[in-house]
Design a protein around this motif. Structure first.
Motif, PDB file in Angstrom:
ATOM      1  N   GLU A 152       1.115  -1.129  -0.182  1.00  0.00           N
ATOM      2  CA  GLU A 152      -0.059   0.224   0.384  1.00  0.00           C
ATOM      3  C   GLU A 152       1.010   1.102  -0.026  1.00  0.00           C
ATOM      4  O   GLU A 152       0.588   2.645  -0.581  1.00  0.00           O
ATOM      5  CB  GLU A 152      -1.040   0.213   1.597  1.00  0.00           C
ATOM      6  N   ASN A 153       1.946   1.474   0.753  1.00  0.00           N
ATOM      7  CA  ASN A 153       3.088   2.193   1.154  1.00  0.00           C
ATOM      8  C   ASN A 153       4.514   2.221  -0.463  1.00  0.00           C
ATOM      9  O   ASN A 153       4.873   2.910  -0.157  1.00  0.00           O
ATOM     10  CB  ASN A 153       2.898   2.574   2.542  1.00  0.00           C
ATOM     11  N   LYS A 154       3.906   1.768  -1.699  1.00  0.00           N
ATOM     12  CA  LYS A 154       4.907   1.296  -2.184  1.00  0.00           C
ATOM     13  C   LYS A 154       6.473   1.008  -1.759  1.00  0.00           C
ATOM     14  O   LYS A 154       7.044   2.072  -2.610  1.00  0.00           O
ATOM     15  CB  LYS A 154       4.948   2.845  -3.259  1.00  0.00           C
ATOM     16  N   THR A 155       6.056   0.979  -0.955  1.00  0.00           N
ATOM     17  CA  THR A 155       7.589   0.048  -0.050  1.00  0.00           C
ATOM     18  C   THR A 155       8.113  -1.270  -0.199  1.00  0.00           C
ATOM     19  O   THR A 155       8.518  -2.745   0.718  1.00  0.00           O
ATOM     20  CB  THR A 155       8.213   0.761   1.170  1.00  0.00           C
ATOM     21  N   TYR A 201       2.931  -5.979  -8.293  1.00  0.00           N
ATOM     22  CA  TYR A 201       3.522  -4.748  -8.893  1.00  0.00           C
ATOM     23  C   TYR A 201       4.727  -4.713 -10.089  1.00  0.00           C
ATOM     24  O   TYR A 201       5.597  -5.547  -9.901  1.00  0.00           O
ATOM     25  CB  TYR A 201       4.619  -4.638  -7.295  1.00  0.00           C
ATOM     26  N   TRP A 203       6.559  -1.739 -11.082  1.00  0.00           N
ATOM     27  CA  TRP A 203       7.948   0.043 -11.300  1.00  0.00           C
ATOM     28  C   TRP A 203       6.990   1.263 -11.192  1.00  0.00           C
ATOM     29  O   TRP A 203       7.820   2.442 -11.768  1.00  0.00           O
ATOM     30  CB  TRP A 203       8.291  -0.326 -11.567  1.00  0.00           C
ATOM     31  N   ASP A 204       5.879   1.100 -11.516  1.00  0.00           N
ATOM     32  CA  ASP A 204       4.482   2.586 -11.756  1.00  0.00           C
ATOM     33  C   ASP A 204       4.905   2.856 -13.416  1.00  0.00           C
ATOM     34  O   ASP A 204       4.817   4.025 -13.227  1.00  0.00           O
ATOM     35  CB  ASP A 204       5.322   3.228 -11.189  1.00  0.00           C
TER      36      ASP A 204
END
Length: 322
Positions: A152-155, A201, A203-204
């Motif tokens: 959720e926090n992109k970590t 995920y 990598w946006d």
């Protein structure tokens, strides 16, 4: 009955957003694409079924052959276990950019959701740029809540295990184990016959139209293995003219087989045998047929072909059977 022989297939070339040019540059896959990601060497995935490229059966699909000669191709115990389904999918992969972080369902979940095999797989690195990595598993103990927090926090990458690789590195990835191939890596992949991937995920990144690729987090969460296991690095020997075991699991066995001179083989496995040539060139000779494979080529020895010779000055093969 048609007497079977060692079978080569036309590679099925697939462009990917993360693909590059190594498959055409290093292992002679015929493509002008700058995004060639995968060469499917042996496949019965619907829509991407391998077609024989050599001998009198040239132009026949692998599935046609299995339908007509199931025991002769697969072997008796594989036919009893899988029917007329071929259990493996064999690939070469080039990652010019990082693949998405992903995982695959096991047999139970894949059958229930997708009517498919699960996907346990292994990798053998054929070439890697300096500093290239693979992601496999977590770097510390992680539970579902911790994972979801980082997602959720992109970590997410902060809790993943990065392994720097080089030519000859090998890895075993069970279904449910989070993983990704890193940029700069070209590898051979041996897996169950499945094209089911849960992407968690990416990598946006976006495509040329500005769209992100679909993620599958709602269903992926039920497929995860969160246990911390450092058992995915494959250690293996390299004794010449011996089948040096790399991976043995319920879905496949893979050996590292260096060929120096001439080696006589007798198929005592009761299975088809696949040879992936990862270095050099080797000639396969049966009673009435001969064929050559070189680096980046693959051949299928039907279960009914019991005796053959392998001849090479210095080749390295991955030997695969079920």
């Amino acid at each position: 009955m048609t007497k079977l022989y060692p079978l080569k297939f036309h590679p099925i070339l697939i462009d990917k957003i993360w693909g590059g040019e190594k498959l055409s540059r290093y292992i002679n896959k015929k493509s002008d694409s700058k995004e060639l990601g995968e060469s499917w060497e042996i496949s019965t995935v619907p829509g991407d079924v391998s077609v024989v490229s050599n001998g009198r059966l040239k132009g026949t699909s692998l599935q046609e052959l299995i339908n007509q000669y199931p025991i002769e191709i697969l072997g008796d115990h594989n036919f009893k276990r899988f029917g007329k389904e071929f259990p493996l999918l064999i690939k070469f992969i080039d990652a010019k950019r990082d693949l998405s972080i992903q995982l695959h369902p096991d047999d139970r979940l894949a059958k229930e959701r997708h009517g498919s095999f699960g996907k346990t797989e292994m990798w053998y690195v054929m070439q890697a740029d300096e500093g290239s990595n693979l992601i496999i598993g977590f770097n510390d103990k992680v539970d579902k809540d911790t994972y979801l927090y980082h997602l959720e926090n992109k970590t997410l990458t902060s809790i993943l295990n990065f392994d720097e690789v080089e030519e000859g590195s090998a890895y075993f990835i069970e279904a449910g184990r989070v993983h990704a191939i890193g940029a700069g890596v070209m590898l051979a992949e041996i897996q169950q016959t499945s094209d089911v991937t849960y992407r968690v995920y990416d990598w946006d990144r976006v495509d040329t139209n500005g769209n992100e690729r679909e993620l599958h987090n709602d269903i992926a969460i039920h497929a995860f293995k969160f246990d911390l296991k450092d058992d995915f690095r494959v250690e293996y020997g390299d004794s010449p003219n011996e089948s040096n075991e790399m991976v043995s699991c319920p879905f496949f066995t893979t050996n590292f087989l260096p060929i120096q001179g001439e080696l006589s083989r007798n198929n005592t496995y009761g299975s088809f045998i696949i040879y992936m040539c990862v270095n050099g060139e080797v000639e396969i000779i049966t009673e009435d047929f001969r064929e050559t494979i070189s680096k980046g080529e693959t051949i299928l020895i039907p279960a009914s072909v019991k005796d053959f010779n392998l001849i090479s000055n210095n080749a390295n093969l991955l030997e695969v059977y079920v």
